[in-house]
Enzyme design. Sequence first.
Site, mmCIF file in Angstrom:
data_model
loop_
_atom_site.group_PDB
_atom_site.id
_atom_site.type_symbol
_atom_site.label_atom_id
_atom_site.label_comp_id
_atom_site.label_asym_id
_atom_site.label_seq_id
_atom_site.Cartn_x
_atom_site.Cartn_y
_atom_site.Cartn_z
ATOM 1 N N SER A 85 17.914 -41.433 -40.470
ATOM 2 C CA SER A 85 18.226 -40.055 -40.835
ATOM 3 C C SER A 85 17.336 -39.106 -40.020
ATOM 4 O O SER A 85 17.391 -39.120 -38.793
ATOM 5 C CB SER A 85 18.068 -39.865 -42.335
ATOM 6 O OG SER A 85 18.654 -38.676 -42.776
ATOM 7 N N ASP A 115 29.543 -40.821 -44.444
ATOM 8 C CA ASP A 115 28.254 -40.142 -44.546
ATOM 9 C C ASP A 115 28.459 -38.629 -44.471
ATOM 10 O O ASP A 115 29.018 -38.118 -43.505
ATOM 11 C CB ASP A 115 27.348 -40.609 -43.404
ATOM 12 C CG ASP A 115 25.904 -40.183 -43.585
ATOM 13 O OD1 ASP A 115 25.638 -39.268 -44.385
ATOM 14 O OD2 ASP A 115 25.036 -40.782 -42.913
ATOM 15 N N HIS A 131 25.674 -42.600 -46.140
ATOM 16 C CA HIS A 131 24.325 -42.427 -45.627
ATOM 17 C C HIS A 131 23.397 -43.560 -46.029
ATOM 18 O O HIS A 131 22.489 -43.915 -45.283
ATOM 19 C CB HIS A 131 23.769 -41.095 -46.131
ATOM 20 C CG HIS A 131 22.555 -40.627 -45.408
ATOM 21 N ND1 HIS A 131 22.576 -40.275 -44.076
ATOM 22 C CD2 HIS A 131 21.258 -40.444 -45.810
ATOM 23 C CE1 HIS A 131 21.364 -39.894 -43.697
ATOM 24 N NE2 HIS A 131 20.548 -39.999 -44.726
#
Length: 698
Positions: free
Chosen positions: A549, A634, A669
């Site tokens: 991320s 995501d 995610h």
Amino acid sequence: MNPILSFAALAGLCLCAALARADAPPRADVRPQTFSAHGDTRVDPYAWLRDDSRSRPEVLAHLQAENRYAETLLADQQPLRDTLLAEMQARSTGGEASLPYAENGWEYRERYPEGAQQPVYERRPLAGGAWRTVLDAAERAKGKRYYRLGGWQLSPDGRYLAVAEDVRGDGAQQLALRDLASGEWLPLADRKAGTEMVWSADGRALWYVGVDPDTYRSSRVYRHALDGQDDALVYEEKDEAYTVSLSSSASRRYALIAVAGSDSSEAWLLDARDPAAPAKLFAARRPGREYYLDHYRGAFYLRANPDPAGFGLYRSAAPGAEWRALIAPGADAEVESFLLLKRHLIVKERRDGLSRVRAIAWRGGASRTLALPDPAYRVWFDRNPDPDSGRLRYRYSSLSTPTSTWEWNLANGKTRALWQPRLAGYRAADYRSERLWMRARDGERVPVSLVYRRGLLAKGGNPLLLYGYGAYGMAMDAAFSAPRISLLDRGFVFAIAHVRGGGERGRRWHEAGRLANKQNSFNDFVDAARELARLGYARPDQLYAMGGSAGGLLVGAALNQAPGLFRGAVAQVPFVDALSSMQDASLPLTVGEYGEWGDPADADAYRRLRGYSPVDNVGAGPYPHLLVTAGLNDRQVPYWEPAKWVARLRERQWPGQQLALITEMDAGHRGQAGRVSRLAANAREYAFLLTLSGWREP
């Protein structure tokens, strides 16, 4: 076989053999689109890869082609992946249950059946008896391509179970309600929701967070009544820079609505005894001030930063009343969290990059500090539903100590282990964890935590995996990972660079690595890698990087700015198209993150983002070997960011380079949801790194 001697000698041979059998890498069509701002023009040849519907055939075909290529490219690693996965599964004995906790006359626990992907949640009366199933997550997951339990809450009388479930992988929750007396599942409003839920005192109403259907921003709070009325909207946050969360006060007197932006917040009170009453504001937001609220024994307690020095702890008699400092922030310490018990105030403080836990007696003010054994660690509060017990349950973990549950006797200061996991074949004494301080190029001291297996550290001869994050003021503390043992047992050193932008050293550490100071995060990561090699913890040509991320942005920027430093990297759902995403206010999270990265409508913020956004700064190379992951669903880092980055890197792919993009077509995610699936993902990443290092199984 000596694991260190085999690394470099075999690395080139292994990679060449694999690439000779791999299909030609997919090449995304070049369809240039031009974007101009502040006198600057950018050309994006792969903007067409963005598909908000996630259904356009040409986009799906490209992602599937990348997946097929990755499968072929990494095929020779399959035996090693199988070995690693078998090891990881064997460490857990299976069927092990968590430590039970008591609440409202019941004992609760979580249990994973042997080989199960999903847990079972059970309870039994405190007086004794058989364990009964409250929720079987595997049963709920049946027929779904993706399933992750986001949270669950039982009504005060223990009759009703509310659950939040992610069934798409996009992070938005679907709520369900079950009558445990009859086993019947009851209807709830069909809307996207968050994970937080709070019951009213009588158990006849449930508050929950609603998520915007387009931006996925947590922006509303609803009240669901068991009498069948339509759910009532009790709070709505219209400012897109703020998000909403929900919790219960320690007194159970209030449901607390927290409304938070990047540098300010406010709280609203919902009366648990009068669910129909409107929300009441505690103190209005103001720029630069954050506060996070709790209530106990007739008073309000706030972790807040009215002082620029950082977060302290304050007490207030009522909404609008004066805040009286209980613990003022200091130059070297600030309050991270707190817990309110009958006889003691428990405070977790950040000091010198570590969390310290103190118990302060309400009567007399005597203070005691919890002793913790490792040089670097993670410590946090466990469930403590009984504030009158005189004991604190806490969780403890370090890079070499498996996560365990402990009890601290607040009267005499003694601690005892309540629960420790059974990890087959693991002995903590076989591993050494260390904490170092590195000097960054501007003179700042940056903490680094590391671990390795004793007997396998050969000065200047080991491969080293460096992990980093450095954003949002989040502390990446040194915690245990059972899968990581497989990497350490094969000679790797694992290190975490606690770079600026995180929260390891408090508020100032975050400020020193965001907005105009973001470059410090990248410098710290690169400087830590070089210093670890200089100190002999790694061979200079055997450095590897990993981040996910915002940590993927850290890795991507480091690869651009320090070419040749890393031999390989793993970038998990990396935020690498930062400029384009921050220019698009329609994307989830964008407006709310202007305080972290900057608003590109401002020329200075634009230039900063333009200067480090990995997609916009891919250089001539050569780039290291890369394994990149993405999730089609995501919403935090859309799949097209890593896809566009890899497409740019493919333009510079050199003979012999391993460059793989793997998109999970049913996940988001957080990647795969099931326990075994997550281990398989660990095995894939570690097999990739071990193969690059030249490792071969004896």
